[in-house]
Design a protein around this motif. Structure first.
Motif, mmCIF file in Angstrom:
data_model
loop_
_atom_site.group_PDB
_atom_site.id
_atom_site.type_symbol
_atom_site.label_atom_id
_atom_site.label_comp_id
_atom_site.label_asym_id
_atom_site.label_seq_id
_atom_site.Cartn_x
_atom_site.Cartn_y
_atom_site.Cartn_z
ATOM 1 N N GLN A 96 0.865 -1.172 0.000
ATOM 2 C CA GLN A 96 0.000 0.000 0.000
ATOM 3 C C GLN A 96 0.908 1.231 0.000
ATOM 4 O O GLN A 96 1.850 1.303 0.781
ATOM 5 N N ILE A 97 0.638 2.160 -0.882
ATOM 6 C CA ILE A 97 1.487 3.342 -1.025
ATOM 7 C C ILE A 97 0.679 4.582 -0.681
ATOM 8 O O ILE A 97 -0.393 4.804 -1.242
ATOM 9 N N PHE A 98 1.218 5.389 0.251
ATOM 10 C CA PHE A 98 0.516 6.620 0.596
ATOM 11 C C PHE A 98 1.435 7.822 0.751
ATOM 12 O O PHE A 98 0.970 8.955 0.780
ATOM 13 N N GLU A 99 2.762 7.641 0.816
ATOM 14 C CA GLU A 99 3.654 8.792 0.900
ATOM 15 C C GLU A 99 3.673 9.521 -0.442
ATOM 16 O O GLU A 99 3.684 8.894 -1.502
ATOM 17 N N PHE A 100 3.724 10.850 -0.389
ATOM 18 C CA PHE A 100 3.523 11.675 -1.582
ATOM 19 C C PHE A 100 4.510 11.339 -2.695
ATOM 20 O O PHE A 100 4.133 11.194 -3.861
ATOM 21 N N ARG A 101 5.790 11.211 -2.364
ATOM 22 C CA ARG A 101 6.794 11.001 -3.418
ATOM 23 C C ARG A 101 6.578 9.675 -4.134
ATOM 24 O O ARG A 101 6.816 9.564 -5.347
ATOM 25 N N TYR A 102 6.103 8.651 -3.413
ATOM 26 C CA TYR A 102 5.873 7.364 -4.062
ATOM 27 C C TYR A 102 4.541 7.339 -4.800
ATOM 28 O O TYR A 102 4.377 6.582 -5.758
ATOM 29 N N ARG A 103 3.603 8.180 -4.356
ATOM 30 C CA ARG A 103 2.391 8.339 -5.160
ATOM 31 C C ARG A 103 2.731 9.013 -6.490
ATOM 32 O O ARG A 103 2.175 8.667 -7.534
ATOM 33 N N MET A 104 3.667 9.965 -6.436
ATOM 34 C CA MET A 104 4.150 10.575 -7.677
ATOM 35 C C MET A 104 4.781 9.532 -8.590
ATOM 36 O O MET A 104 4.555 9.509 -9.807
ATOM 37 N N MET A 105 5.564 8.647 -8.002
ATOM 38 C CA MET A 105 6.204 7.607 -8.785
ATOM 39 C C MET A 105 5.165 6.699 -9.436
ATOM 40 O O MET A 105 5.287 6.324 -10.609
ATOM 41 N N MET A 106 4.118 6.369 -8.673
ATOM 42 C CA MET A 106 3.084 5.496 -9.225
ATOM 43 C C MET A 106 2.365 6.158 -10.396
ATOM 44 O O MET A 106 2.057 5.508 -11.398
ATOM 45 N N HIS A 107 2.101 7.454 -10.297
ATOM 46 C CA HIS A 107 1.457 8.148 -11.414
ATOM 47 C C HIS A 107 2.328 8.059 -12.661
ATOM 48 O O HIS A 107 1.814 7.899 -13.779
ATOM 49 N N THR A 108 3.637 8.159 -12.475
ATOM 50 C CA THR A 108 4.544 8.025 -13.618
ATOM 51 C C THR A 108 4.531 6.607 -14.166
ATOM 52 O O THR A 108 4.458 6.388 -15.383
ATOM 53 N N THR A 165 17.994 11.688 -6.673
ATOM 54 C CA THR A 165 17.479 11.267 -5.371
ATOM 55 C C THR A 165 16.132 11.882 -5.037
ATOM 56 O O THR A 165 15.484 11.447 -4.089
ATOM 57 N N LYS A 166 15.686 12.899 -5.769
ATOM 58 C CA LYS A 166 14.414 13.556 -5.489
ATOM 59 C C LYS A 166 13.580 13.640 -6.762
ATOM 60 O O LYS A 166 14.128 13.797 -7.861
ATOM 61 N N PRO A 167 12.253 13.530 -6.649
ATOM 62 C CA PRO A 167 11.492 13.256 -5.420
ATOM 63 C C PRO A 167 11.613 11.819 -4.931
ATOM 64 O O PRO A 167 11.213 11.489 -3.833
ATOM 65 N N TYR A 168 12.147 10.936 -5.803
ATOM 66 C CA TYR A 168 12.417 9.554 -5.413
ATOM 67 C C TYR A 168 13.673 9.099 -6.137
ATOM 68 O O TYR A 168 14.148 9.749 -7.077
ATOM 69 N N LEU A 169 14.235 7.988 -5.675
ATOM 70 C CA LEU A 169 15.485 7.502 -6.250
ATOM 71 C C LEU A 169 15.295 6.978 -7.669
ATOM 72 O O LEU A 169 14.345 6.242 -7.943
ATOM 73 N N VAL A 170 16.213 7.347 -8.538
ATOM 74 C CA VAL A 170 16.296 6.775 -9.885
ATOM 75 C C VAL A 170 17.751 6.421 -10.125
ATOM 76 O O VAL A 170 18.651 7.218 -9.836
ATOM 77 N N ALA A 171 18.002 5.211 -10.640
ATOM 78 C CA ALA A 171 19.378 4.759 -10.821
ATOM 79 C C ALA A 171 19.551 4.093 -12.178
ATOM 80 O O ALA A 171 18.597 3.592 -12.772
ATOM 81 N N GLU A 172 20.782 4.139 -12.669
ATOM 82 C CA GLU A 172 21.151 3.313 -13.809
ATOM 83 C C GLU A 172 21.473 1.920 -13.287
ATOM 84 O O GLU A 172 22.191 1.772 -12.290
#
Length: 284
Positions: A96-108, A165-172
């Motif tokens: 279950q996801i409710f933190e804002f930054r991960y909700r942003m990630m889910m929308h993406t 690192t913001k709003p969430y981590l993205v890595a190669e």
């Protein structure tokens, strides 16, 4: 029957943004009671009780985890979820996801390919370099913009570079695959059968200790080849994420199965001793 489980309690979540959809492991239809696995002292963690601890379900394993397997030398960018758990290829992870930054990630993700990287982290060892892709196979978006997810483990990866690192981590990341077996395929198959046999013995003895009927344990391997079966076995070692991480990082199926076989053997010895004590002191 029961699913083998690590001896100590599952560690609690350090992230307030993720809650398991179910609070326990429920692999397929053959587990209703947990079986305790023996964990070597250096892998044990102090028992902590906090709400909303995460657990990873291994309820659906298949021989092929993806339709278009990537090449090991491919480099791609992947959004990351650092979590206090280890996801294996083929395992099911409810969240279950409710933190804002991960909700942003889910929308993406809902507008792309619904895949993100699950990577193990804890306060003692930090964040691992090797993780597993989680693909969203079911999702429900609630009115308050929270999400319920059912994810399935796909291919493993190694982080090579942190992109942001913001709003969430993205890595190669580059993809991680087991090396081809050095010996005969039949030897690997024999090793997988031995691991399955130990699992059945552990389940049977655990049922006895818990006062359950000692029924014949059904097929645990379910026609899986040795590599996906080794991932399934590792996913059942709930409560020892550092050991699970070590299994995930191995690039040799035989080495992974041998390590799991040793853990199962130690567990069986522990349960045998516990059974002997119970026979002598039934009230305990």
């Amino acid at each position: 029957m029961a699913l083998p489980q690590i001896l100590h309690s599952p560690q609690s979540s350090s992230s307030s943004s993720l809650i398991p959809h179910k609070p326990y492991l429920n692999p397929s239809s053959y587990t209703k009671t947990a079986v305790n696995f023996f964990t070597p002292p250096h892998l044990r963690r102090q028992r902590r009780r906090k709400p909303n601890s995460l657990s990873c379900s291994a309820s659906s394993f298949s021989e092929k985890h993806h339709t278009n397997p990537p090449k090991s030398n491919d480099v791609v960018e992947l959004p990351l979820f650092p979590l206090p758990l280890v996801l294996f290829p083929g395992a099911i992870l409810p969240l279950q996801i409710f933190e804002f930054r991960y909700r942003m990630m889910m929308h993406t993700l809902l507008h792309t390919d619904l895949r993100f990287g699950v990577i193990y982290t804890d306060s003692a060892t930090g964040t691992a370099d090797v993780g597993c892709v989680g693909e969203v196979i079911k999702h429900e978006r609630l009115v308050d913009d929270r999400f319920f997810l059912i994810c399935k483990g796909q291919e493993r990866f190694r982080v090579t570079k942190l992109v942001r690192t913001k709003p969430y981590l993205v890595a190669e990341v580059t993809w991680l695959e087991d090396r081809p077996p050095s010996g005969e395929v039949e030897d690997l198959d024999t090793l997988a059968n031995e691991v399955e046999s130990y699992m059945k013995d552990v389940i049977r003895l655990s049922n006895r200790l818990n006062g359950k009927p000692e029924k014949e344990v059904q097929d645990l391997r379910r026609n899986l080849f040795p590599t996906p079966f080794s991932f399934f076995v590792g996913s059942t070692f709930e409560g020892a994420p550092r050991e699970q991480q070590a299994l995930l990082e191995l690039e040799d199926t035989a080495m992974r199965l041998k390590r799991e076989k040793e853990t199962l053997r130690n567990t069986l010895n522990y349960l045998s001793a516990a059974s002997a004590v119970k026979d002598v002191f039934p009230s305990s």
